[in-house]
Design a protein around this motif. Sequence first.
Motif, mmCIF file in Angstrom:
data_model
loop_
_atom_site.group_PDB
_atom_site.id
_atom_site.type_symbol
_atom_site.label_atom_id
_atom_site.label_comp_id
_atom_site.label_asym_id
_atom_site.label_seq_id
_atom_site.Cartn_x
_atom_site.Cartn_y
_atom_site.Cartn_z
ATOM 1 N N CYS A 37 0.722 67.649 93.898
ATOM 2 C CA CYS A 37 0.188 68.880 94.476
ATOM 3 C C CYS A 37 1.303 69.850 94.850
ATOM 4 O O CYS A 37 1.157 71.062 94.701
ATOM 5 C CB CYS A 37 -0.665 68.545 95.703
ATOM 6 S SG CYS A 37 -1.630 69.942 96.313
ATOM 7 N N ILE A 41 1.446 71.637 91.051
ATOM 8 C CA ILE A 41 0.368 72.575 91.382
ATOM 9 C C ILE A 41 0.840 73.649 92.355
ATOM 10 O O ILE A 41 0.322 74.768 92.373
ATOM 11 C CB ILE A 41 -0.836 71.811 91.966
ATOM 12 C CG1 ILE A 41 -1.278 70.720 90.969
ATOM 13 C CG2 ILE A 41 -2.000 72.746 92.250
ATOM 14 C CD1 ILE A 41 -1.586 71.226 89.577
ATOM 15 N N CYS A 61 -8.215 71.359 91.358
ATOM 16 C CA CYS A 61 -7.788 70.994 90.001
ATOM 17 C C CYS A 61 -7.925 69.513 89.702
ATOM 18 O O CYS A 61 -8.007 69.114 88.531
ATOM 19 C CB CYS A 61 -6.354 71.448 89.757
ATOM 20 S SG CYS A 61 -5.123 70.538 90.723
ATOM 21 N N GLN A 63 -5.718 67.150 89.863
ATOM 22 C CA GLN A 63 -4.547 66.455 89.340
ATOM 23 C C GLN A 63 -4.121 65.300 90.243
ATOM 24 O O GLN A 63 -3.530 64.325 89.783
ATOM 25 C CB GLN A 63 -3.387 67.444 89.138
ATOM 26 C CG GLN A 63 -3.574 68.381 87.970
ATOM 27 C CD GLN A 63 -3.667 67.643 86.645
ATOM 28 O OE1 GLN A 63 -2.755 66.922 86.263
ATOM 29 N NE2 GLN A 63 -4.767 67.838 85.923
ATOM 30 N N TRP A 171 -6.710 78.204 88.620
ATOM 31 C CA TRP A 171 -5.737 79.310 88.570
ATOM 32 C C TRP A 171 -6.299 80.543 89.260
ATOM 33 O O TRP A 171 -5.607 81.196 90.046
ATOM 34 C CB TRP A 171 -5.352 79.608 87.120
ATOM 35 C CG TRP A 171 -4.893 81.013 86.838
ATOM 36 C CD1 TRP A 171 -5.526 81.932 86.058
ATOM 37 C CD2 TRP A 171 -3.699 81.650 87.322
ATOM 38 N NE1 TRP A 171 -4.812 83.111 86.033
ATOM 39 C CE2 TRP A 171 -3.684 82.966 86.796
ATOM 40 C CE3 TRP A 171 -2.664 81.258 88.149
ATOM 41 C CZ2 TRP A 171 -2.668 83.878 87.061
ATOM 42 C CZ3 TRP A 171 -1.639 82.169 88.431
ATOM 43 C CH2 TRP A 171 -1.646 83.461 87.886
ATOM 44 N N THR A 351 0.760 75.546 87.821
ATOM 45 C CA THR A 351 0.834 76.715 88.704
ATOM 46 C C THR A 351 2.179 76.829 89.417
ATOM 47 O O THR A 351 2.520 77.884 89.935
ATOM 48 C CB THR A 351 -0.331 76.712 89.716
ATOM 49 O OG1 THR A 351 -0.709 75.369 90.039
ATOM 50 C CG2 THR A 351 -1.552 77.410 89.159
ATOM 51 N N THR A 372 -3.788 75.689 84.935
ATOM 52 C CA THR A 372 -3.244 74.939 86.058
ATOM 53 C C THR A 372 -2.685 73.594 85.635
ATOM 54 O O THR A 372 -1.636 73.163 86.131
ATOM 55 C CB THR A 372 -4.333 74.735 87.127
ATOM 56 O OG1 THR A 372 -4.753 76.013 87.611
ATOM 57 C CG2 THR A 372 -3.832 73.896 88.286
ATOM 58 N N CYS A 373 -3.360 72.914 84.733
ATOM 59 C CA CYS A 373 -3.004 71.536 84.384
ATOM 60 C C CYS A 373 -1.945 71.496 83.283
ATOM 61 O O CYS A 373 -1.983 72.307 82.348
ATOM 62 C CB CYS A 373 -4.252 70.769 83.962
ATOM 63 S SG CYS A 373 -5.523 70.739 85.266
#
Length: 513
Positions: A37, A41, A61, A63, A171, A351, A372-373
């Motif tokens: 994160c 991210i 997201c 993740q 995003w 991001t 984002t990923c």
Amino acid sequence: MTKHLEVGIRVPVEPNNVSLKRIEDLCIKCGKCRDVCSQMISVGGHFDINKTMDTAICINCGQCILTCPTGSLVERQDWMDVQRIIDLGNKKVVFMTSPSVRVGLGEEFGLPNGSFVEKKMVGALRKLGGNYIFDTTFAADLTIMEEASELIDRITNSKPLPQFTSCCPAWVKFVETYYPSMLNNISTSKSPISMFGPTIKTYFKEKEKLNIEDIVTVAITPCTAKKYEIKRPEMNDAGKLEGKDNIQDTDYVITTRELAKWLKALNLDLNDIEESEYDDLLPKGSGAGVIFGNTGGVMEAALRTAAYMLDGKNLPVDSIKFESVRGLNGIKEATVRIKDMDVKVAVIHGTNNAREFIKNGIDGYHFVEVMTCSGGCIAGGGQPIHLSQDMDEIRKARIESLYKDDEKSKIRYSHENVELKKLYEEYFSEPMSELAEQLLHTSYIDRSSDLNEDPSIYSEPTKIIEKENVNTSSISYVCIMCGYVYEGDITLESDDYICPICSVGKELFEKKN
């Protein structure tokens, strides 16, 4: 006593987070969620939880789920609700499948990474009881028509540039939270599923002579942030058109992992399912729509159509493969010559990389894609988890699988999609028409007040502190059949609650101390 542990220990998750939740008893406070994160991210460490009234900032997201070694972090399960609707049999359930699911789902059933299982996936959704199965690549072509038209409008009429893509809801929320001054740069064009939902509940509804209340739209996606996107209050344009504001454009989002759990709960093995084709009223889209799942794919698809709109002719087939915007570099840049114009573009995934790009200045660019990923949607928070494998190799396998399908496609330009042309002729008239603006475009919200502080001060991740044992007052129940742990308040969610793993009833859960 604060509601969350320090963000230096782990990612804080709100109980009402619509995308994911934490099963507290399974958390070992290893910090892996914290690391992804903050490092990839760029949300963790970029807010002070004391200043945000002990409320977590999250862009949904997922993740963090992909890195959790114990299964403590999981996506919200919605497939059981859809199963109940199918069992009742009084609604028309419409599935729409995102490109990346077809190159991830097979991994849950022992197939090699990146296996292309499109027809098996469609067959599986028919087996589950879907009344209609559509391909979201059709709506990706629709997004390209609107987004490319918007880009040309911005370029020719001196409107805010660069135009940033809007397909990734995480995003978009990131910009709304940290960079609200850039909201006029975000394309107003909705993401493919958020275009498909209202199109199904208007155009398709009329074609099939259905009532809007009788349609349930279910998006099968690689993305946990889509669970958040469909619940944004403005995503009810089809209902508003009919004076029924309470009707969502898209009713449910089911991730790749959820779909696999659903099939396994019914003892269905993807390998044994008969192949099937999509329904043909809104059929499979172009190759350009397929590559939406890859980092750089939205940019490449948009450039193919923008070039046609600007020059009146297609780019040669041997030059539509934009190598400069492909691959896994975090920030990719290119200048594309279209007619007599140099169009400067950039492609970003992660991001954290978007932060770096914005810091270095956005002037001079025309079009910027952000996902984002890492790797794009093919590595979304709802995709299969591979804790002990090389994720770059898995990403490459999934990416290559989508590019191969594009190369095999008879139609490789969104604007050449025959059924899409028919949709415009019969319903939307043209891109950015009044009706298209009403159903296919959206607006955004300044969320910077969620930070309760000037966001520019959060430039460095919060200091990591040692993990500690923290008591929790939440109550957990364990499924005595499969060991799944449910964490909640005093009782399970409802009387008809069933285990999301093995589907046994509430009565087979035992309370844990």
